[in-house]
Design an enzyme around this catalytic site. Structure first.
Site, mmCIF file in Angstrom:
data_model
loop_
_atom_site.group_PDB
_atom_site.id
_atom_site.type_symbol
_atom_site.label_atom_id
_atom_site.label_comp_id
_atom_site.label_asym_id
_atom_site.label_seq_id
_atom_site.Cartn_x
_atom_site.Cartn_y
_atom_site.Cartn_z
ATOM 1 N N ASP A 31 0.850 -1.191 0.000
ATOM 2 C CA ASP A 31 0.000 0.000 0.000
ATOM 3 C C ASP A 31 0.886 1.241 0.000
ATOM 4 O O ASP A 31 1.926 1.275 0.660
ATOM 5 C CB ASP A 31 -0.914 0.012 1.230
ATOM 6 C CG ASP A 31 -2.150 0.878 1.020
ATOM 7 O OD1 ASP A 31 -3.263 0.317 0.979
ATOM 8 O OD2 ASP A 31 -2.001 2.098 0.892
ATOM 9 N N LEU A 33 -0.219 4.060 1.099
ATOM 10 C CA LEU A 33 -0.699 4.850 2.233
ATOM 11 C C LEU A 33 -1.120 6.258 1.814
ATOM 12 O O LEU A 33 -0.712 7.257 2.403
ATOM 13 C CB LEU A 33 0.352 4.902 3.356
ATOM 14 C CG LEU A 33 0.706 3.549 3.989
ATOM 15 C CD1 LEU A 33 1.714 3.744 5.117
ATOM 16 C CD2 LEU A 33 -0.549 2.831 4.495
ATOM 17 N N ILE A 58 2.150 1.393 -6.736
ATOM 18 C CA ILE A 58 2.040 0.490 -7.884
ATOM 19 C C ILE A 58 2.548 1.143 -9.173
ATOM 20 O O ILE A 58 2.818 0.450 -10.154
ATOM 21 C CB ILE A 58 0.601 -0.012 -8.088
ATOM 22 C CG1 ILE A 58 -0.369 1.158 -8.302
ATOM 23 C CG2 ILE A 58 0.165 -0.885 -6.928
ATOM 24 C CD1 ILE A 58 -1.767 0.725 -8.740
ATOM 25 N N THR A 98 -3.371 6.582 -11.348
ATOM 26 C CA THR A 98 -3.323 5.408 -10.470
ATOM 27 C C THR A 98 -4.012 4.205 -11.091
ATOM 28 O O THR A 98 -3.438 3.106 -11.160
ATOM 29 C CB THR A 98 -3.970 5.728 -9.108
ATOM 30 O OG1 THR A 98 -3.221 6.764 -8.477
ATOM 31 C CG2 THR A 98 -3.990 4.501 -8.223
ATOM 32 N N THR A 130 -15.266 -2.919 -10.475
ATOM 33 C CA THR A 130 -16.563 -2.423 -10.001
ATOM 34 C C THR A 130 -17.647 -2.636 -11.046
ATOM 35 O O THR A 130 -17.367 -2.687 -12.255
ATOM 36 C CB THR A 130 -16.458 -0.917 -9.680
ATOM 37 O OG1 THR A 130 -17.755 -0.388 -9.404
ATOM 38 C CG2 THR A 130 -15.878 -0.134 -10.850
ATOM 39 N N ASP A 131 -18.901 -2.706 -10.591
ATOM 40 C CA ASP A 131 -20.016 -2.781 -11.532
ATOM 41 C C ASP A 131 -20.267 -1.459 -12.238
ATOM 42 O O ASP A 131 -20.999 -1.409 -13.236
ATOM 43 C CB ASP A 131 -21.295 -3.258 -10.840
ATOM 44 C CG ASP A 131 -21.768 -2.360 -9.699
ATOM 45 O OD1 ASP A 131 -21.084 -1.359 -9.389
ATOM 46 O OD2 ASP A 131 -22.823 -2.663 -9.106
ATOM 47 N N GLU A 132 -19.640 -0.384 -11.766
ATOM 48 C CA GLU A 132 -19.868 0.927 -12.381
ATOM 49 C C GLU A 132 -19.332 1.011 -13.804
ATOM 50 O O GLU A 132 -19.717 1.902 -14.564
ATOM 51 C CB GLU A 132 -19.274 2.029 -11.505
ATOM 52 C CG GLU A 132 -19.954 2.129 -10.150
ATOM 53 C CD GLU A 132 -19.477 3.302 -9.326
ATOM 54 O OE1 GLU A 132 -19.391 4.415 -9.874
ATOM 55 O OE2 GLU A 132 -19.186 3.108 -8.131
ATOM 56 N N TYR A 155 -14.103 8.111 -12.656
ATOM 57 C CA TYR A 155 -13.728 6.926 -11.881
ATOM 58 C C TYR A 155 -14.039 5.648 -12.642
ATOM 59 O O TYR A 155 -13.172 4.790 -12.854
ATOM 60 C CB TYR A 155 -14.453 6.918 -10.534
ATOM 61 C CG TYR A 155 -14.473 5.553 -9.890
ATOM 62 C CD1 TYR A 155 -13.285 4.907 -9.551
ATOM 63 C CD2 TYR A 155 -15.682 4.887 -9.646
ATOM 64 C CE1 TYR A 155 -13.297 3.637 -8.980
ATOM 65 C CE2 TYR A 155 -15.703 3.628 -9.075
ATOM 66 C CZ TYR A 155 -14.508 3.007 -8.744
ATOM 67 O OH TYR A 155 -14.527 1.750 -8.189
ATOM 68 N N LYS A 159 -11.549 2.684 -14.275
ATOM 69 C CA LYS A 159 -11.616 1.268 -13.923
ATOM 70 C C LYS A 159 -11.925 0.415 -15.161
ATOM 71 O O LYS A 159 -11.392 -0.692 -15.302
ATOM 72 C CB LYS A 159 -12.673 1.037 -12.840
ATOM 73 C CG LYS A 159 -12.287 1.570 -11.481
ATOM 74 C CD LYS A 159 -11.030 0.909 -10.913
ATOM 75 C CE LYS A 159 -11.261 -0.537 -10.525
ATOM 76 N NZ LYS A 159 -10.063 -1.132 -9.867
ATOM 77 N N ASN A 184 -21.852 -2.198 -4.754
ATOM 78 C CA ASN A 184 -21.438 -1.256 -3.710
ATOM 79 C C ASN A 184 -21.142 -1.968 -2.389
ATOM 80 O O ASN A 184 -21.998 -2.685 -1.871
ATOM 81 C CB ASN A 184 -22.532 -0.213 -3.482
ATOM 82 C CG ASN A 184 -22.506 0.882 -4.518
ATOM 83 O OD1 ASN A 184 -22.392 0.614 -5.704
ATOM 84 N ND2 ASN A 184 -22.621 2.120 -4.066
ATOM 85 N N ASN A 254 -31.241 4.746 -2.434
ATOM 86 C CA ASN A 254 -30.484 5.485 -1.428
ATOM 87 C C ASN A 254 -31.390 5.966 -0.285
ATOM 88 O O ASN A 254 -30.997 5.940 0.880
ATOM 89 C CB ASN A 254 -29.776 6.680 -2.069
ATOM 90 C CG ASN A 254 -28.594 6.258 -2.913
ATOM 91 O OD1 ASN A 254 -28.142 5.126 -2.852
ATOM 92 N ND2 ASN A 254 -28.097 7.187 -3.736
ATOM 93 N N GLY A 288 -24.003 13.392 -13.665
ATOM 94 C CA GLY A 288 -23.908 12.078 -14.288
ATOM 95 C C GLY A 288 -24.222 10.921 -13.361
ATOM 96 O O GLY A 288 -23.717 9.810 -13.558
#
Length: 347
Positions: A31, A33, A58, A98, A130-132, A155, A159, A184, A254, A288
């Site tokens: 990590d 950090l 990384i 990243t 992610t499912d996003e 984001y 991904k 999530n 939500n 969005g």
């Protein structure tokens, strides 16, 4: 197994580290950090003989080469990522750097080590996503492993790009990979900028409980300990080159989610008068904002026999209990940059 877990001081990564160490795997926690990492997340296993922590980025190829050479892993579980949609709206560059460049660098280091080690058959590069990446659903339907990609935020786009890189390194170079896309997550050690910890901590502080738009956006909620269990199942038994969607089978809007949290808090830490639901406030929606995510978990259930173990009501009660019992943990994080602020409004 000997596992390298990237991002192992973060929310999901630390859950994987804790479970893997308890299960007897040899775990190297890598990590950098950054702001959302916290070594307290893995304090319970820090002194275990089968646990090692390495601080590195990384994106640092030389450091990644040293990591593989020193530890010769059976698998690398890649969770290190920038993950907060609102932060990606305000500052997309960090997410590109990243999530895309970092994944590329890690893939190249893994490939070089794997080839140099004689292409060990049992090695796995497990990429956690992610499912996003699939975009937004209407009122019906679910994401499957063959749903076309349609990311809507910086984001999710970053991904999606990293997912494509991992698949390309498998098809082009033969690197043995497995991929997972999750819904999530929530649970203990969730960094206090995401919806559920924000609601819990704002409620306790007597602050407004902000809900974007009209609260109708729907998510499939996955308890983080269930997710960690699924990830360890996939890295050990998943088919090379295959992806697995991991869902909680717990769709909630939500607004429904927040009202459930308020009811749990009313029971466990009642106010002097009224309900925590009185603090609900609707705020300008996120740019969005995807309407609905829902996972079809058929593949992981039928091929690997995995299903989530807790309902969202059970998981939320466990989560509230954890935050009530661990105030020093979340107090220490509230001064970090962006925590407690409304982000994602620069668009």
């Amino acid at each position: 197994m000997k596992l390298i877990v990237t991002g192992g001081a973060g929310f999901i990564g630390s859950a994987v580290v804790r479970q893997a160490v308890r299960a007897g795997h040899e775990v190297v926690n890598l990590d950098a950090l950054t702001y959302a990492a916290c070594l307290d997340n893995v304090a319970e296993v820090a002194d275990a003989p089968n646990y090692t922590f390495v601080e590195a980025d990384i994106r640092d190829r030389a450091a990644m080469d040293r990591l593989f050479a020193a530890h010769a892993p059976d698998a690398i579980m890649h969770l290190a990522a920038e993950s907060h949609v609102d932060r990606s709206i305000d500052g997309p560059g960090t997410f590109i750097d990243t999530n895309i460049t970092g994944t590329y660098t890690l893939l190249e280091a893994a490939r070089a080590w794997w080839v140099g080690a004689g292409r060990p058959e049992g090695f796995r590069f497990h990429h956690i996503s992610t499912d996003e990446v699939f975009g937004s659903l209407g009122q019906t339907g679910q994401f499957t492993e063959v749903t076309p990609y349609d990311p809507r935020s910086p984001y999710s786009a970053s991904k999606a790009a990293s997912d494509h890189l991992v698949r390309a390194w498998h098809e082009t170079y033969g690197l043995p990979v497995v991929l997972t896309n999750c819904s999530n997550n929530y649970g203990p050690y969730h960094f206090p900028e995401k919806l559920i910890p924000v609601i819990i901590l704002n409620a306790l502080a007597g602050k407004a409980l902000p809900i974007y738009g009209d609260g109708s956006n729907i998510r499939d909620w996955l308890y983080v300990e269930d997710h960690a269990d699924a990830l360890l199942t996939v890295v050990q038994r998943g088919q090379v080159g295959r992806s697995y969607n991991i869902g909680g089978e717990n769709e909630r809007s939500n607004l429904e989610l927040v009202k459930t949290l308020c009811a749990i808090l009313d029971e466990k830490r009642p106010k002097a008068s009224g309900s925590y639901a009185d603090q609900i406030t609707f705020v300008t929606d996120r740019p969005g904002h995807d309407a609905r995510y829902a996972i079809d978990p058929t593949r992981i259930r039928e091929e690997l026999g995995w299903r989530p173990s807790v309902t969202v009501e059970q998981g939320l009660a466990l989560t509230v209990d954890w935050y009530l019992a661990n105030e020093p943990w979340w107090r220490a994080l509230q001064d970090r940059k962006g925590v407690g602020e409304r982000l994602g409004v620069k668009a």
